[in-house]
Scaffold this motif. Structure first.
Motif: not given
Length: 761
Positions: A101-129
């Protein structure tokens, strides 16, 4: 040893605002924009400090605790890969529930005054499949990561889904999303196609369409509604970048397990810990930095400095935690005004619906702990505290630092990584004042203490002689010179600035003493020496004073703010501030006590602890700080669990149920072997590549109620001289080996408790 650096004519940095494509405004007129040297907020320098946290690799129940720990660690930006196959593992079935639930995660970042950079791909390395590309994409009639109509249509569809989740959370809407990364390492890197790897060793294409591809993806993102003040892309390795549209970001890793695909032998020492100048047109290329643009035309900003490193199958190592703040020191000295750590918070890969393990084959099936400052289950590592001290310095002195240019001593670029005798240092200066950066850490080498070093700073109208400097092996430091304090000019300090608190009638500067250094403050007409083994303070003029902390106390130092008022806190346990309460975790060092001190000090009896039965406390005072010593009454001791061997390397155990009132219960497994697997109810819930460290598992994160408490640990053995005998004419294959090691030494469970403290700030 005597060292000299010429600071008489530091070059003038022409700081220019970048185009409107690197700028954004919120609904009330606040502006965030990039200049050619740093990020600004409402025209003032803003030193960005970003840490990578993959929301889909962290249990939803831990998100808020994680964001608060990141904020308390001194970060102001959360960076997050949005993995395609975590959201659309089955074609057409998008999931944004639970830890997706990426929306909820970002809303929590907003609640606590943290900026966000989303890395939207479509290819994201990150040692993920597959680098996040879903398995089903393998069978489509077009090539991935190209300008083909089919690939672009699926990418647009993905961006459309993300845009819907992000709606209303962009900076332009008053939200926290300030940036979006387009693709990842395009034309530089790829990942194994896990559909076939091990049989055909096929890899995802790295791409070949250059900047046109990057421009097309950014255009599609904007058309779908992903509108941010700036967009980013990979800068390193010759990756494709549309420089007029997006900011290239850089990084560096000292622990490089990927080299062991074809490399044999010991990991070599890297050049990551040699000072460079990465924002100077006269230096168009340095180690791991070869931009296709003039360096001064864009900021030198990082998104992937090694905040740790994942253990790979072919490279088992325990990370040097001091390597992380040492790299930050190097990057800052080299002109970086935007730090980004990958990873800052480790995690666990979620189980898939069709494919159980959504990882890359070279890594554990589930664990992505990364030996990060915040571990896989929220554990706080030594690197977290070391970085927090550095980030406190940045936050408090960013406006002066951001404009200062880099000056390197002669012949500094000739230092080899294996040379641990030469003093490694650099300066950032405005011509009259500045900071001396010293690094005494080198990866994959044994460093030695530096003792009795002398450094002469040759300024235009004076020389400053920094005498008898010493620093311990593995330590780094930033020393000020020409700093104004209380109306006096501090020629230099053999101590590092940490923070400033400005009260109505006094300003208090906090410094700390790096390991191995003898502290002193050298003024134009006198020297103030302070003790090295304890906190001390002294007045400077009528309205200022300096508090000097030990290195250990610097690792306990936090800053919290309420209603614009700043309070310094010394706490010997992990601490978070949610805006109203302090939450303190039980100590992780085996002790039963927590020190909690405040400046400005208030009476200890005003502190109120909600969980009174768990602790007792008494008043405590140290220097200018006042507070309490907390004695934990509830058990914090590890409890050893009984195990029954039920096969070669296979052990059965009963997991405890009595830790329901704890914040967490951490299983600590001491074993020797190749790979450790923890099963419950037949489901793999944690795994670990053995590197000699204790394998930790947060039971509250991995256990589901229906699983019960019967568990099995299976250790695949570490084998010696193994081969497969295929001599049989009837397709017989038998493994033969000289030795197999699969030993379970102990299994213990350690409670993690927490209390909430009310304090009248």
């Amino acid at each position: 040893m005597d060292n000299i650096i010429n600071l008489k004519n530091p070059r003038k940095q022409a700081v220019k605002k970048l185009s409107e494509k690197f700028c954004g405004r919120d609904p009330v007129g606040n502006e965030m924009a990039f200049t050619s040297y740093y990020l600004t907020v409402n025209g003032k320098p803003f030193f960005g400090i970003s840490g990578e946290c993959h929301y889909s690799r962290v249990q939803e129940s831990q998100w808020e605790d994680t964001i608060l720990k990141m904020k308390m660690g001194g970060l102001n930006i959360v960076s997050a890969y949005c993995f395609w196959n975590h959201h659309e593992e089955i074609e057409g079935k998008f999931r944004f529930d639970g830890n997706r639930n990426v929306r909820k995660f970002i809303e929590l970042c907003k609640k606590h005054g943290m900026y966000v950079i989303v890395r939207i791909g479509p290819y994201d390395h990150g040692e993920v499949r597959n680098g996040g590309i879903p398995d089903w994409m393998y069978g489509k009639p077009f090539e991935v990561r190209t300008l083909s109509e089919g690939w672009l249509s699926y990418t647009r569809r993905l961006y459309h889904q993300y845009a819907h989740q992000f709606e209303g959370l962009y900076f332009k809407d008053g939200g926290p999303i300030i940036g979006a990364q387009i693709e990842n390492e395009y034309m530089h890197s790829s990942s194994p196609w896990e559909m076939t790897t091990g049989v055909t060793n096929e890899w995802v294409p790295a791409g070949s369409d250059g900047a046109a591809y990057m421009r097309m993806l950014k255009k599609m993102a904007e058309e779908e509604g992903i509108i941010t003040p700036f967009y980013t892309c990979t800068g390193w390795g010759g990756a494709a970048a549309a420089l007029d549209e997006m900011l290239p970001l850089w990084g560096g890793y000292a622990f490089q397990p990927w080299i062991f695909y074809d490399y044999k032998g010991e990991h070599p020492a890297t050049e990551e810990y040699i000072y460079r100048d990465n924002h100077n047109n006269a230096v168009p290329e340095t180690y791991n930095f070869a931009p296709c643009y003039e360096p001064e035309s864009l900021p030198y900003a990082c998104c992937e400095m090694g905040g740790g490193m994942q253990v790979y199958y072919n490279y088992r190592f325990q990370l040097d935690y001091e390597s992380i703040d040492a790299m930050a020191n190097i990057k800052m000295a080299g002109g970086c005004n935007f730090l980004g750590y990958y990873m800052y918070r480790g995690g666990s890969n979620p189980r898939g619906e069709k494919t159980p393990y959504l990882n890359e084959c070279q890594c554990p099936k589930i664990s992505y702990d990364y030996q990060a400052p915040i571990g896989e289950y929220g554990q706080v590592r030594p690197s977290y505290h070391r970085l927090r001290a550095l980030h406190s310095f940045i936050k408090n002195f960013q406006e002066q630092l951001c404009d200062m240019v880099t000056v390197l001593p002669e012949n500094s670029q000739k230092i080899r990584p294996e040379d641990t005798e030469a003093l490694r240092y650099a300066v950032r200066t405005d011509g009259t004042s500045g900071y001396v950066f010293i690094n005494n850490y080198q990866d994959h080498c044994k460093c030695q203490d530096k003792k009795h070093e002398n450094l002469t700073l040759q300024l235009e109208n004076e020389e400053i002689h920094m005498e008898d400097l010493s620093i311990a092996a593995g330590e780094e430091v930033i020393l000020p010179f020409g700093m104004e304090i209380g109306g006096r000019r501090l020629l230099y300090a053999a101590a590092q600035p940490l923070s400033v608190i400005r009260e109505k009638d006094r300003t208090t500067f906090f410094f700390f003493i790096p390991d191995g250094m003898s502290p002193k403050y050298v003024w134009e007409n006198e020297i103030t020496e302070v003790p090295s083994g304890e906190m001390s303070f002294f007045a400077v003029g009528e309205n200022a004073r300096i508090v000097t902390l030990t290195r250990k106390q610097s690792l306990m130092f936090y800053e919290i703010e309420k209603d614009g008022t700043k309070t310094a806190v010394l706490c010997s346990s992990p601490l978070v501030w949610n805006g109203t309460d302090l939450e303190i975790e039980s100590p992780s060092d085996g002790s039963n006590q927590t020190t909690l001190l405040f400046y400005p000090a208030q009476a200890g009896e005003k502190i109120r602890i909600e969980q009174e039965k768990q602790v007792t406390f008494s008043k405590l005072k140290e220097g200018l700080f006042e507070g309490i010593q907390i004695d934990w009454q509830e058990s914090l001791q590890e409890k050893e669990l009984e195990t029954t061997e039920c096969g070669c390397g296979r052990f059965q155990l009963e997991l405890p149920e009595e830790y329901g009132d704890c914040k967490d219960a951490v299983l600590r497994i001491d074993y020797n072997g190749d790979v450790g697997h923890l099963f419950c109810d037949g489901v793999l819930i944690s795994d670990n590549f053995c590197n000699g460290a204790i394998w930790e598992v947060g039971l509250k994160e991995v256990l589901e109620p229906e699983m019960g408490t019967e568990a099995v640990i299976y250790i695949t053995p570490r084998k010696k001289n193994v081969k497969v005998d295929v001599s049989s004419t009837m397709a017989g294959r038998v493994e033969q080996l000289e030795e197999a090691v699969a030993k379970l030494r102990s299994v213990k469970v350690k409670p993690v408790r927490s209390i909430r403290v009310k304090y009248p700030f």
